[in-house]
Design an enzyme around this catalytic site. Sequence first.
Site, PDB file in Angstrom:
ATOM      1  N   GLY A  60     111.484  45.655 -20.868  1.00 32.56           N
ATOM      2  CA  GLY A  60     110.950  44.895 -22.397  1.00 32.56           C
ATOM      3  C   GLY A  60     110.772  46.560 -23.129  1.00 32.56           C
ATOM      4  N   CYS A  87     110.727  46.988 -14.436  1.00 37.38           N
ATOM      5  CA  CYS A  87     110.430  47.836 -15.416  1.00 37.38           C
ATOM      6  C   CYS A  87     108.665  48.026 -15.768  1.00 37.38           C
ATOM      7  CB  CYS A  87     112.272  47.834 -16.602  1.00 37.38           C
ATOM      8  SG  CYS A  87     111.864  48.700 -17.011  1.00 37.38           S
ATOM      9  N   TYR A  88     109.463  47.525 -17.280  1.00 34.90           N
ATOM     10  CA  TYR A  88     107.981  47.434 -18.013  1.00 34.90           C
ATOM     11  C   TYR A  88     107.166  45.535 -17.660  1.00 34.90           C
ATOM     12  CZ  TYR A  88     104.862  45.794 -21.867  1.00 34.90           C
ATOM     13  OH  TYR A  88     103.910  45.537 -22.697  1.00 34.90           O
ATOM     14  N   HIS A 177     116.102  48.301 -12.416  1.00 33.41           N
ATOM     15  CA  HIS A 177     116.775  47.355 -12.615  1.00 33.41           C
ATOM     16  C   HIS A 177     117.403  46.542 -11.779  1.00 33.41           C
ATOM     17  CE1 HIS A 177     115.134  47.054 -17.117  1.00 33.41           C
ATOM     18  NE2 HIS A 177     115.653  47.950 -17.179  1.00 33.41           N
ATOM     19  N   GLU A 179     119.038  43.593 -11.248  1.00 32.93           N
ATOM     20  CA  GLU A 179     119.938  42.526 -11.802  1.00 32.93           C
ATOM     21  C   GLU A 179     121.460  43.354 -12.511  1.00 32.93           C
ATOM     22  OE1 GLU A 179     117.069  44.078 -13.436  1.00 32.93           O
ATOM     23  OE2 GLU A 179     117.270  44.029 -15.282  1.00 32.93           O
ATOM     24  N   SER A 231     137.700  20.643 -28.813  1.00 38.11           N
ATOM     25  CA  SER A 231     138.628  22.000 -28.735  1.00 38.11           C
ATOM     26  C   SER A 231     139.686  22.268 -27.764  1.00 38.11           C
ATOM     27  CB  SER A 231     137.299  23.092 -28.986  1.00 38.11           C
ATOM     28  OG  SER A 231     136.416  23.861 -27.590  1.00 38.11           O
ATOM     29  N   GLY A 232     139.614  21.728 -26.536  1.00 39.35           N
ATOM     30  CA  GLY A 232     140.729  22.895 -25.628  1.00 39.35           C
ATOM     31  C   GLY A 232     139.995  23.940 -25.261  1.00 39.35           C
ATOM     32  N   GLY A 233     138.714  24.384 -25.979  1.00 36.90           N
ATOM     33  CA  GLY A 233     138.160  25.257 -24.643  1.00 36.90           C
ATOM     34  C   GLY A 233     137.349  24.799 -23.518  1.00 36.90           C
ATOM     35  N   VAL A 234     136.463  26.049 -22.411  1.00 36.63           N
ATOM     36  CA  VAL A 234     136.273  25.403 -20.872  1.00 36.63           C
ATOM     37  C   VAL A 234     134.699  24.189 -21.366  1.00 36.63           C
ATOM     38  CG1 VAL A 234     134.994  26.330 -18.959  1.00 36.63           C
ATOM     39  CG2 VAL A 234     136.779  27.846 -20.551  1.00 36.63           C
ATOM     40  N   ASP A 235     134.068  24.745 -21.999  1.00 40.81           N
ATOM     41  CA  ASP A 235     132.881  23.786 -22.755  1.00 40.81           C
ATOM     42  C   ASP A 235     132.927  22.615 -22.965  1.00 40.81           C
ATOM     43  OD1 ASP A 235     132.149  26.774 -22.307  1.00 40.81           O
ATOM     44  OD2 ASP A 235     131.285  26.910 -24.192  1.00 40.81           O
ATOM     45  N   SER A 236     133.353  22.090 -23.980  1.00 41.17           N
ATOM     46  CA  SER A 236     133.324  21.059 -24.134  1.00 41.17           C
ATOM     47  C   SER A 236     134.810  20.097 -23.870  1.00 41.17           C
ATOM     48  CB  SER A 236     134.223  20.652 -25.609  1.00 41.17           C
ATOM     49  OG  SER A 236     135.453  21.702 -25.638  1.00 41.17           O
ATOM     50  N   SER A 237     135.272  20.854 -22.902  1.00 44.57           N
ATOM     51  CA  SER A 237     136.233  20.577 -21.748  1.00 44.57           C
ATOM     52  C   SER A 237     135.741  19.793 -20.727  1.00 44.57           C
ATOM     53  CB  SER A 237     137.303  20.746 -20.766  1.00 44.57           C
ATOM     54  OG  SER A 237     138.583  21.784 -22.329  1.00 44.57           O
ATOM     55  N   LYS A 377     127.410  30.215 -18.953  1.00 49.60           N
ATOM     56  CA  LYS A 377     129.187  29.981 -18.710  1.00 49.60           C
ATOM     57  C   LYS A 377     129.763  29.611 -17.451  1.00 49.60           C
ATOM     58  CE  LYS A 377     132.528  30.572 -21.641  1.00 49.60           C
ATOM     59  NZ  LYS A 377     132.560  29.128 -22.650  1.00 49.60           N
TER      60      LYS A 377
END
Length: 521
Positions: A60, A87-88, A177, A179, A231-237, A377
Amino acid sequence: MDIPAGADDRVLIIDFGSQVTQLIARRVRETGVYSEIVPYNKADEAIDRLAPKAIILSGGPASVTGMGTPRAPERVFDLGIPVLGICYGQQTMVAQLGGRVETADEREFGRAEMTAGEQSALFDGIWETGESDQVWMSHGDRVIEIPEGFKVIGTSDNAPFAAIADERRHFYGVQFHPEVVHTLRGAKLLENFTHKIAGCGGNWSMAAFRETEIKRVREQVGKGRVICGLSGGVDSSVVAVLLHEAIGEQLTCVFVDTGMMRMGEAEEVVTLFRDHYNIKLVHVDAQKLFLDKLEGVTDPERKRKIIGATFIDVFDDEAKKVGGADFLAQGTLYPDVIESVSFAGGPSVTIKSHHNVGGLPERMNMKLVEPLRELFKDEVRVLGRDLGLPEPFVGRHPFPGPGLAIRIPGEITGDRLDILRKADKIYLEEIRNAGLYDDIWQAFAVLLPVKTVGVMGDERSYEFVCALRAVTSTDGMTADYYDFSHEFLGRTATRIINEVRGINRVVYDITSKPPGTIEWE
Ligand code: XMP
């Protein structure tokens, strides 16, 4: 938030406002352990709700040496579970347990060498005593005295306590870090913490999630009906296919064709969902309506607002025609719902008003179904593959809601859209042929409303300029332009100019974000 399906072992990440806290959660989930992020001042409630097997304290921007800066709830250290401070997070743990932290003269930022000291469970199978390796540092403060029970397990030039451990209580702290990818063995270190030290099982997988999420949706929806915007995008599909599996005929998808999509995409959506998956699909061809509304409009924000509002109108009308639906399904993802810790204060400026289906639920007065709320995602992509969605759909680059409208500065016309679609298709084809598609976050063509003089054969030409854009990024928040070879760029430019009537000049955009944005509008 509820505990999601399949999350048997859970790790709680307490956020102190680092830019990269989300990466901790992603890395932990990649090891098969469900993790959630909460702001430090809401950690108490999350401990009760999640009953975590381990806790990670994030980095942070504050200084532990400052008055009134954030601390972990004291009970974190009384729960009897492993704690890792980064870290923090390391510094506040040290300060809270009786050690000391100071503001260092030398800041350490970027790549650093860490040398492993005494053996520790945290480094098991990664570093032997005396071995050095690259880690990523970003700190001004540093630990100068460790609390009782701790030992030093790693040092760097500017951080004599680069890694510390209290093996009896299972408390660990690292100044670097783990990550971020620049800490070369960081993912393995996090896995040691979650699996070997905290004993998490690694059962969090999209296959388990899918099965239990389907049950959960069935319970939520009962005999009700659900509408889902596609919409044709990944999420809505992925939402559509998951819901279809859960509730079959109770689902109706609505696909609004704004006319702002890429070449052949509208047809692909209809073929895949209606013909292949047999999902009830309403296909609304609203191309003319959108073009009419956009006539003469050149201001980017007005374009976005008009497209957003028109989309909601059309969607709402169609939903009414379907009739009787009680639920609206949305592809909301975890990053949309993580509460962020902000130290900057003050209202942030709007760079662009994003168009998704935001505003729809209020307007339609429906209950929400959001099966992807707990997922990142990359997890949605894995789930999509698990559900059998074709690879080109699942691995697709992000595409903005307003579509090609924000890739044509100035006025949008049908002709300009056609020109852009052709150039964009060639560009993406070349990228795929060169095997570069998956190395790039997003690539697209932009049609500039500028005509320049050229010579083709013996003729003078006077046509539009096409700009090509390609960036690498991990989350779209920052981005670097992609370093194509000149040979690739030359070949693509030649093809576009030869094959697309209306373009006689091609340029490549080498702006990073910031200071640019990914899209041009
Ligand atoms: P910018 O241009 O702001 O874009 O750097 C960052 C990412 O967001 C996408 N983008 C959008 N996505 N609705 C969306 O769903 C929008 O209105 C929108 N505008 C930009 C952009 O494509 C990039 O991935």
